[in-house]
Design a protein around this motif. Structure first.
Motif: not given
Length: 297
Positions: A58-74, A155-167
């Motif tokens: 329960d509540g996993f949806e709030a963090y799902s992008m932390l997994i789905s976003y990096p996986v998208m580029f694999i 979690a938002t900053l990790l996704s948009v400020s780290v993962f997005a620029p990196l990948f």
């Protein structure tokens, strides 16, 4: 026998399993990377869906992008790396570094500071363009609201400020633009790579500013060859947007004209145009003391 010997000799000097320096995609390769990216998006959604079905998630949806976003580029990363290894092993393509430090006389620190300031100015310049786009639909507003308020800020900053620029910078500038610069005029390479950058956002409200900012990032990468610099610019833009989005006032407005008097808005627009143009001139002149990536205009 000679080929086998050469492969063994080359692999002993191969430093990184994700080294993509010897893969320079052409137009066909760009489409292949796009297909792998969309396949990765499906894979990422499948992974997060599976994890959400686990009891007690329960509540996993709030963090799902932390997994789905990096996986998208694999898938795209694995494909590009494997092609690069093949090209390197058989000496098919000369290596062109994905990242180099073409900072010229100014140096990386000075250019980095200037780049962050100019990125903020360039983001402001997208405001008039956004005003002419259709009103965002309810599903888009809900998705944005969920990301900005339904997800912890870290979690938002990790996704948009780290993962997005990196990948995204690795893919759009490091792979697509770098490959196209070897095959066509720089302007066309920058335009096509920026269209690619816009397309992967999958909606016009993000695609239009992505194209405009992508052209600035592309120019900087072309003249400096520094992926670190464009990652920093990408990070600055996304971080500012995420932090402003935490404020209800900024979430509700469609344009800065709603909170700024017209004279002040015009002055800021003029100042932003001046800063962007000045920065591009400085980068262009400064790069003549360094080794830019790709062809010369």
């Amino acid at each position: 026998m000679n080929i086998i010997s050469r492969r063994r000799k080359t692999r002993t000097s191969f430093a990184s399993p994700i080294d993509c320096d010897c893969y320079l995609p052409d137009i066909k390769g760009v489409f292949i990377l796009l297909v792998f990216l969309f396949a990765g998006a499906l894979l990422g959604n499948a992974v997060t869906l599976g994890l959400s079905l686990i009891p007690g998630a329960d509540g996993f949806e709030a963090y799902s992008m932390l997994i789905s976003y990096p996986v998208m580029f694999i898938p795209a990363l694995v494909y590009a790396s494997s092609r690069s290894r093949f090209n390197r092993d058989f000496e098919v393509t000369r290596p062109v570094p994905v990242d180099r430090n073409g900072f010229g006389r100014l140096g990386g620190a000075v250019l980095a500071l200037m780049a962050v300031i100019v990125t903020v100015a360039a983001g402001f310049l997208t405001d008039p363009v956004m005003k002419i786009l259709p009103q965002t639909p309810e599903w888009f507003d809900n998705l944005t609201e969920q990301m900005l308020t339904g997800t912890p800020l870290w979690a938002t900053l990790l996704s948009v400020s780290v993962f997005a620029p990196l990948f995204e910078e690795w893919l759009c500038r490091g792979m697509v633009l770098r490959g196209l610069l070897q095959r066509m005029k720089p302007l066309w390479a920058m335009i096509i790579s920026s269209i690619f950058f816009a397309v992967i956002h999958l909606n016009p409200w993000q695609a239009v500013p992505a194209f405009l900012l992508g052209m600035l990032f592309a120019f900087v990468y072309y003249r400096t060859g520094s992926l670190k610099l464009t990652m920093l610019m990408h990070c600055a833009n996304n971080t500012l947007a995420a932090l402003l989005g935490q404020n209800e006032v900024f979430r509700e407005i469609d344009s800065y004209t709603e909170i700024l008097p017209l004279p002040q808005y015009v002055i800021l627009m003029a100042a932003s145009i001046f800063l962007v143009v000045l920065f591009m001139v400085i980068v262009d002149k400064n790069s003549r003391t360094a080794l830019p990536v790709g062809q010369e205009a």
